[in-house]
Design an enzyme around this catalytic site. Structure first.
Site, PDB file in Angstrom:
ATOM      1  CB  THR A  46      -5.154  -3.966  -1.460  1.00  0.00           C
ATOM      2  OG1 THR A  46      -6.266  -3.771  -2.256  1.00  0.00           O
ATOM      3  CG2 THR A  46      -5.055  -5.108  -0.714  1.00  0.00           C
ATOM      4  CB  CYS A  47      -3.582   0.218  -4.413  1.00  0.00           C
ATOM      5  SG  CYS A  47      -1.948   0.232  -3.959  1.00  0.00           S
ATOM      6  CG  ASN A  48      -7.020  -1.885  -6.888  1.00  0.00           C
ATOM      7  OD1 ASN A  48      -6.714  -0.810  -6.905  1.00  0.00           O
ATOM      8  ND2 ASN A  48      -6.302  -3.082  -7.275  1.00  0.00           N
ATOM      9  NE  ARG A  49     -10.208  -6.193  -3.629  1.00  0.00           N
ATOM     10  CZ  ARG A  49     -11.308  -6.023  -4.225  1.00  0.00           C
ATOM     11  NH1 ARG A  49     -12.435  -6.423  -3.467  1.00  0.00           N
ATOM     12  NH2 ARG A  49     -11.639  -6.293  -5.748  1.00  0.00           N
ATOM     13  NE  ARG A 106      -1.205 -15.745  -8.806  1.00  0.00           N
ATOM     14  CZ  ARG A 106      -1.993 -16.410  -7.771  1.00  0.00           C
ATOM     15  NH1 ARG A 106      -3.122 -16.295  -7.661  1.00  0.00           N
ATOM     16  NH2 ARG A 106      -1.327 -17.274  -6.846  1.00  0.00           N
ATOM     17  N   GLY A 178       0.096  13.205  -7.834  1.00  0.00           N
ATOM     18  CA  GLY A 178      -0.625  12.759  -6.884  1.00  0.00           C
ATOM     19  C   GLY A 178       0.061  11.494  -5.907  1.00  0.00           C
ATOM     20  CE1 TYR A 182      -3.279   0.397  -8.657  1.00  0.00           C
ATOM     21  CE2 TYR A 182      -4.507   2.214  -8.840  1.00  0.00           C
ATOM     22  CZ  TYR A 182      -4.305   0.848  -8.691  1.00  0.00           C
ATOM     23  OH  TYR A 182      -5.235  -0.057  -9.162  1.00  0.00           O
TER      24      TYR A 182
END
Length: 424
Positions: A46-49, A106, A178, A182
């Site tokens: 994902t974007c975060n992990r 979520r 950028g 995200y």
């Protein structure tokens, strides 16, 4: 069976590292499929992990798995490793959004569900790993029902845009700096608010391609991209500042979605300038949900404990299957020996005694061997555990009559019809 998770997380390794490793996920998946001691694999990016969830043989060295994951990646990632119950707890926390930038978000549950389905469709997901992820998703849904964290759990992008709160979104001019993790989510969130004028700038040279694929305009020059913008959203995450004090005009609003600050923090102190960063987003939603977060943590602990018990029980599945097959084979053999006529009570008693003798033969022989080796207490303890031999009956007689055997899945009353049917 061993659960292992190799993890790259936004708050540990940084968004730029998450993005870098994410580009190698397809190769990682293929290598995992070819490794014989990996029984199951679910890969979440994902974007975060990036989460590489594995179910492996217990004796596989971790350094072998690291080498497998790092193959083809120039600079070796610093993977976090979770093992056993810690790995299961990590899956539950990820699914519940408790380790997300905004607690309770979520989107991660849907992403994990899709990762599980992809692994199942391709035959990469083992049964224990599937149980672990499914149970984590169930607990995530329960947390959503029983707490109000879902309200706090909107995406980081939407939460930040809510704080910015432009008076007229449809007429706003927005610049995205950028093309990192995200950027796509920012475009989608802006369009959902009616924004039509969106420009993208990227110093990496990927701006034109991103703009074409997302149907936005492209600004090759940062200064022109910032000029006249009502809102600037930065999502580079490369560890260096892109927007400085000198770049910002009075009245400008900026949303910095990088953990390592794309916007110089001093910009926030300029008169008439609004700067919202990840710390502000987390601070805005966190304090009001302390009680719900505590409730969610309690549900996670309960879910992990129940799932660990279920997974431990599955370890004996091969032995239970073997026991069932052996006993039923003995039953079939005795049924085949019944006389081909109307059976008498004596016939049934003889068959049952023969079956009992066969069932007791090995335990009785092993009992004598244990006594000869001085292991009597150990053997008697095992007998009590297996057969319920002790001061208290292991099974209530009424329950024995009405309940189903966990090995054969039969009730006692089923034996009459089975025996009669087989004998005729």
């Amino acid at each position: 069976m061993t659960l292992r998770i190799f993890s790259i997380q936004h708050d540990r390794q940084g968004l730029s590292e998450v993005e870098r490793v994410s580009g190698h996920i397809p190769g990682i998946t293929e290598r995992l499929q070819s490794f014989p001691d990996v029984n199951g694999a679910v890969v979440l990016g994902t974007c975060n992990r990036v989460e590489v969830m594995l179910e492996t043989a217990a004796d596989v060295p971790n350094h072998c798995l690291r080498a497998l994951l790092n193959e083809g990646i120039d600079e070796q990632p610093s993977w976090d490793l979770f093992l056993g119950e810690a790995a299961l707890a990590h899956v539950f926390r990820v699914a519940a959004g408790l380790d997300s930038m905004v607690v309770g978000e979520r989107e991660i549950a849907g992403q994990l569900r899709r990762a599980l389905m992809d692994a199942q469709d391709s035959g990469r997901c083992s049964l224990p790993l599937g149980i672990a992820v499914e149970e984590a998703l169930k607990t995530s849904r329960r947390i959503a029902r029983e707490t109000s964290l879902e309200g706090a759990g909107r995406s980081v992008v939407n939460t930040g845009l809510d704080i910015i709160n432009l008076p007229d979104w449809p007429s706003a001019r927005v610049t995205i700096v950028g093309t990192g993790s995200y950027a796509g989510a920012v475009v989608a969130a802006l369009r959902a608010r009616g924004v039509r004028d969106i420009a993208v700038h990227s110093a990496s040279g990927r701006g034109a391609e991103f703009a074409a694929s997302h149907h936005t305009s492209h600004s090759p020059c940062l200064a022109s991209a910032l000029n006249g913008a009502d809102l600037v959203v930065t999502c580079r995450g490369l560890g260096s500042t892109e927007v400085t004090v000198d770049d910002v005009a009075p009245g400008m609003r900026l949303l910095d979605l990088s953990l390592q600050h794309d916007v110089d923090p001093r910009v926030g102190s300029l008169p008439g300038v609004t700067l919202v960063d990840l710390a502000a987003i987390q601070g805005a939603v966190g304090p009001g949900y302390a009680e719900d977060s505590e409730r969610a943590e309690t549900l996670v602990r309960a879910g992990v404990a129940a799932t660990m018990a279920r997974l431990r029980a599955r370890v004996v599945d091969p032995a239970v299957v073997s026991l069932r097959d052996t006993v039923l084979a003995m039953v079939d053999d005795e049924v085949a020996r019944l006389p081909q006529r109307q059976l008498t009570k004596e016939d049934a008693a003889l068959a049952l005694r023969r079956l009992a003798t066969r069932l007791l033969h090995i335990p009785s022989s092993r009992a004598r061997q244990a006594a000869e080796l001085g292991r009597t207490d150990e053997y008697l303890s095992a007998m009590a555990e297996l057969y319920g031999i002790g001061d208290e009956p292991a099974v209530d007689p009424d329950e024995l009559e009405t309940g189903r055997c966990p090995v054969t899945d039969m009730k006692i009353c089923d034996l009459d019809s089975t025996t009669t049917r087989e004998a005729m």
